[in-house]
Design an enzyme around this catalytic site. Structure first.
Site, PDB file in Angstrom:
ATOM      1  N   TRP A 396       1.611   1.725  14.699  1.00 41.43           N
ATOM      2  CA  TRP A 396       0.200   1.863  15.059  1.00 41.43           C
ATOM      3  C   TRP A 396      -0.442   0.518  15.355  1.00 41.43           C
ATOM      4  O   TRP A 396      -1.572   0.454  15.836  1.00 41.43           O
ATOM      5  CB  TRP A 396      -0.558   2.552  13.917  1.00 41.43           C
ATOM      6  N   GLU A 525      -0.181   1.109   2.005  1.00 40.60           N
ATOM      7  CA  GLU A 525       1.102   1.696   1.608  1.00 40.60           C
ATOM      8  C   GLU A 525       1.413   1.497   0.131  1.00 40.60           C
ATOM      9  O   GLU A 525       2.497   1.864  -0.325  1.00 40.60           O
ATOM     10  CB  GLU A 525       2.216   1.116   2.482  1.00 40.60           C
ATOM     11  N   LYS A 637      -2.186  -2.947  -0.662  1.00 40.89           N
ATOM     12  CA  LYS A 637      -1.380  -3.809   0.205  1.00 40.89           C
ATOM     13  C   LYS A 637      -2.241  -4.395   1.318  1.00 40.89           C
ATOM     14  O   LYS A 637      -2.067  -5.546   1.715  1.00 40.89           O
ATOM     15  CB  LYS A 637      -0.224  -3.011   0.805  1.00 40.89           C
ATOM     16  N   GLN A 638      -3.180  -3.578   1.803  1.00 40.95           N
ATOM     17  CA  GLN A 638      -4.006  -4.004   2.923  1.00 40.95           C
ATOM     18  C   GLN A 638      -5.301  -3.206   2.945  1.00 40.95           C
ATOM     19  O   GLN A 638      -5.446  -2.211   2.239  1.00 40.95           O
ATOM     20  CB  GLN A 638      -3.264  -3.792   4.236  1.00 40.95           C
TER      21      GLN A 638
END
Length: 819
Positions: A396, A525, A637-638
């Site tokens: 993506w 994630e 994670k982000q």
């Protein structure tokens, strides 16, 4: 934590700041893998790592073709229905970069050579790399060696290499062995495996094969003895390849040429009677052609045509074309920054001065040019064509981070990337059916259109890739005004992705009727397979609303296209109404006590991660903790909620954005390269100036400083797009809609000004960001609507400009960071 402080700079004595080049003045084997990536050249189809011309002393030899891959069966220890079945890995194709030099029969090896001088650079304006050394041979003779490497941004299948030799004293026999070598998995010519690929537990690295991949199909030498062609077929995927080269020699020295071709090695040996003052110039034209099944013999014919045209044009003409392409690129995409002079220890790559920031910005923009110039309706892999990281897969990343850049700088390239997704629609429909859904589900990671993620929790469960494609369509159409694409390929994608969302979700009625989506994974994630991930629900709502709006527009404005769409998709009016109803009732998690949007319905029930007890060498967490350990905790994670607030900013108030940002920012590790740029944008929007600047620097220097420790595996192309976005959407505060552009500017304290070039619907625009605000200028083309704070709209024509005052933020408290 990664974000605790900004890492140190690269040494300025070795990497001096230069506004239009990345320069290296000392050779060092210690970080050769990093510099192989940083100095790589490519055009979106061909990619060549910056391995030494001589071949040896390489960390990971690499030449890659976008989309050229081998397949292999994925073996699950415990398989289940609809698990991904076919793995795909980009193939390291035969290496044509080799031009080995021998003087008095002694080889030039950079790791051992006695060098009087050394300099290497990649030039962002000229579009090629070069290296020049003066080598003192074992016999004490000095020879100047200059090599250049250019992958054409104009001619998709062409690369041009040159080698210039000049003895500075004495005479000597010189030999150059110019090779085209099939080195599977980056092996060197002595069949020693490359250290970089596939070792250890890092899932970001490329896979290695335990069998032969490229099956020889042909070996040809040219009638004049100065060139050769090799042809191959991938053993499993069936993809075919032909690669060839041809030489031109310019010298007054006596010389001989001999060429041989074997299944894995074509070699042209050039011998010269070298004398001082008699320069030698060798030009090597290189071409690659690949296919999903065209015989290698036909591809060899195409190679011959490419080489014939290249030789007829000549090096100088090809370089002029390259410069012309880049002149146009920079005219539409450059960001120029000014600032106070560097301090006493400044001047190198690092976030301490505007000169270094300028160099870093243009390096990142140049990577985007090299990744997108010649994709020809293929995707852009996570590492572009700079290495085999992530197996050369498309994610993506392209839709969220790269297409927005291209939509405002090179819309034709953006259109090709979206057509690539349209071509993949058949596979996406089949994938949705496999997962018992209607519509289309794009694969989380792929090359050929099939799902290649073996770990569904952090792969297939990320249904939000559908909304990423829809978001990219909306960005592209808004920026370009290409309503023909929207009425054709775009509308078909929107129908099938909206269908998936309406079928995936369900109606719940626990007092309040709501549309909910369960068991999905958002961008973060570190939290997987959850109920009502906020990002997913926000983006699904957008996807259904936008799909419905486009269908209604087609029906009224373009009835013929509407009929075609209905025929291709069997669309009904009831279906469109169902999307609208589901979108209006979409459940978005909200905690009234903390006044924030939980990342998912159960996120706030998780135990907080012990950041104070996690040493720095335990990041990234995915390489040091079992997934279940991570999944039990509040740790990101982000950016996830924060990304939703950027992409769909009109769905959140400014206060809501600030509260969400302040909650999630301290628990975001930044273990993903996709995070810092988004955090910079939202931090800037909510008034956190210092964190915005810090996150921007993390994005800007992520690869140049190798802050994630894996730039050896290729450039983080999406982050390069994110660095651009942090300037345009963060510091310039640009937002765009059908009503026009809107700005909330503020200039970072470290800069005196920033000038941004963009294209919107054919109009070339310059944004001058200053301490007191922003000046919007229309340089040429059509009119540009600019929306003001009072919701009025000013139409700017060519030669006109408008001043917008800088944002005066309410004081925002500092964002605490766990120790």
């Amino acid at each position: 934590m990664r974000y605790a402080e900004i890492p140190g700079t690269l040494p300025q004595h070795r990497f001096p700041a230069d506004p239009w080049r990345l320069v290296e003045t000392e050779f060092d084997l210690a970080d050769i893998g990093l510099t192989e990536t940083l100095f790589a050249v490519g055009n979106g189809y061909i990619g060549m790592r910056a391995n030494p011309t001589e071949g040896r002393d390489a960390f990971a030899h690499g030449t890659y073709l976008n989309g050229f891959h081998e397949t292999w069966p994925i073996h699950h220890a415990e398989a289940a229905h609809a698990f991904a079945k076919t793995g795909q890995t980009i193939v390291n194709v035969p290496d044509a970069k080799l031009l080995k030099l021998y003087v008095d029969d002694e080889p030039l090896l950079m790791g051992e050579a006695d060098l009087d001088s050394y300099e290497r650079a990649v030039d962002f304006a000229e579009g090629y790399s070069w290296r020049e050394v003066v080598w003192r041979t074992p016999a004490g003779k000095r020879i100047r060696v200059r090599s250049t490497r250019m992958v054409s941004l104009v001619h998709r299948h062409l690369a041009v290499l040159t080698l210039e030799l000049e003895l500075l004293d004495g005479s000597a026999p010189l030999m150059v062995s110019s090779q085209l070598l099939n080195r599977q998995d980056g092996e060197d010519e002595y069949h020693v495996p490359a250290a970089a690929l596939g070792e250890g537990r890092d899932p970001r690295r490329a896979s290695r094969f335990n069998r032969r991949v490229l099956e020889p199909r042909l070996q040809l030498t040219d009638h004049d003895g100065a060139g050769a062609t090799l042809g191959y077929r991938c053993a499993s995927s069936g993809m075919t390849l032909a690669c060839a080269y041809q030489h031109e020699i310019e010298t007054s020295s006596e010389h001989e040429v001999e060429t041989t071709a074997e299944p894995d090695l074509a070699k042209t040996v050039l011998t010269f009677d070298g004398v001082a003052g008699a320069p030698i110039r060798i030009t090597k034209y290189v071409t690659y052609h690949s296919s999903r099944g065209v015989p290698a013999e036909e591809l060899a014919d195409r190679c011959a045509w490419t080489l014939r045209r290249a030789a007829a044009a000549g090096v100088d003409s090809l370089r002029l074309e390259q410069r012309g392409w880049l002149d146009r690129f920079w005219a539409d995409s450059d960001i120029e920054v000014t600032g106070p002079p560097a301090d006493d220890n400044g001047g190198g790559i690092g976030g301490g001065n505007a000169a270094a920031d300028q160099q870093a910005l243009r390096w990142n923009l140049f990577q985007l040019a090299q990744a997108s110039a010649c994709t020809n309706e293929q995707g852009i892999a996570a590492k572009g064509v700079t290495a085999g990281g992530y197996d050369g897969h498309y994610f993506w990343d392209t839709e969220i981070y790269v297409i927005p850049f291209l939509a405002y700088t090179n819309p034709e390239a953006a259109r090709k990337l979206l057509r690539f997704r349209w071509h993949m629609l058949g596979d996406a429909r089949r994938r949705a059916e496999e997962l018992s859904q209607v519509g289309a589900l794009y694969p989380w990671r792929t090359i050929n259109g099939e799902e290649a993620s073996a770990y569904y929790a952090a792969g297939t469960a990320q249904y939000h890739i559908n909304a990423a494609v829809a978001q990219a369509i909306e960005r592209y159409v808004t920026a370009s005004g290409d309503f023909d694409f929207l009425a054709g390929e775009g509308s078909e994608i929107l129908v099938e992705t909206a269908r998936l969302w309406e079928d995936l979700g369900f109606w719940a009625n626990n007092g309040v009727k709501a549309f909910r989506i369960h068991r999905v994974t958002g961008p973060d994630e570190y939290t997987t397979v959850v109920n009502d991930n906020l990002y997913t629900n926000v983006m699904a709502r957008f996807n259904m609303r936008y799909g419905a709006r486009v269908v209604r527009w087609l029906e009224s404005a373009r009835p013929a296209k509407f009929e075609t769409l209905c025929r291709r998709t069997s669309l009904s009016d009831d279906e469109v109404s169902a999307w609208e109803e589901a979108a209006e009732a979409m459940y978005l998690p909200y905690d009234a006590e903390q006044q924030i949007n939980p990342q998912d319905d159960a996120f706030l029930q998780l135990e907080p991660w012990d950041f104070a007890g996690t040493p720095g060498d335990k990041y990234p967490l995915l390489l040091n903790f079992h997934p279940l350990v991570i999944y039990r905790h509040q740790v990101l994670k982000q950016a996830d909620v924060v990304l939703a607030m950027f992409l769909q900013g009109d769905q959140f108030s400014l206060d809501q954005k600030r509260r969400n940002f302040e909650y999630y920012d301290p628990i975001t590790t930044g273990d993903s390269s996709l995070s810092a740029c988004v955090q910079a944008i939202v931090a800037a929007e909510v008034g956190h100036r210092e964190p915005a600047w810090r996150y921007f620097l993390h994005s800007l220097y992520l690869d140049l400083r190798d802050t994630h420790g894996n730039t050896v595996d290729g450039v983080h192309i999406a982050n390069a797009g994110g660095a651009w976005a942090a300037v345009v959407y963060g510091f310039a505060g640009m937002r765009d809609s059908e009503r026009g552009l809107r700005f909330r500017p503020h200039l970072p304290d470290a800069w005196s000004s920033a000038t941004i070039r963009l294209v919107r619907r054919g109009a070339r625009i310059e944004l001058e960001l200053r301490r007191d605000g922003l000046v919007v200028r229309v340089l040429e083309g059509g009119t540009v609507p600019v929306t003001l704070d009072d919701d009025g709209v000013v139409e700017l024509g060519p030669g006109e400009e408008l001043s917008i005052p800088a944002v005066v933020d309410d004081p925002a408290p500092a964002v605490p960071h766990p120790a």
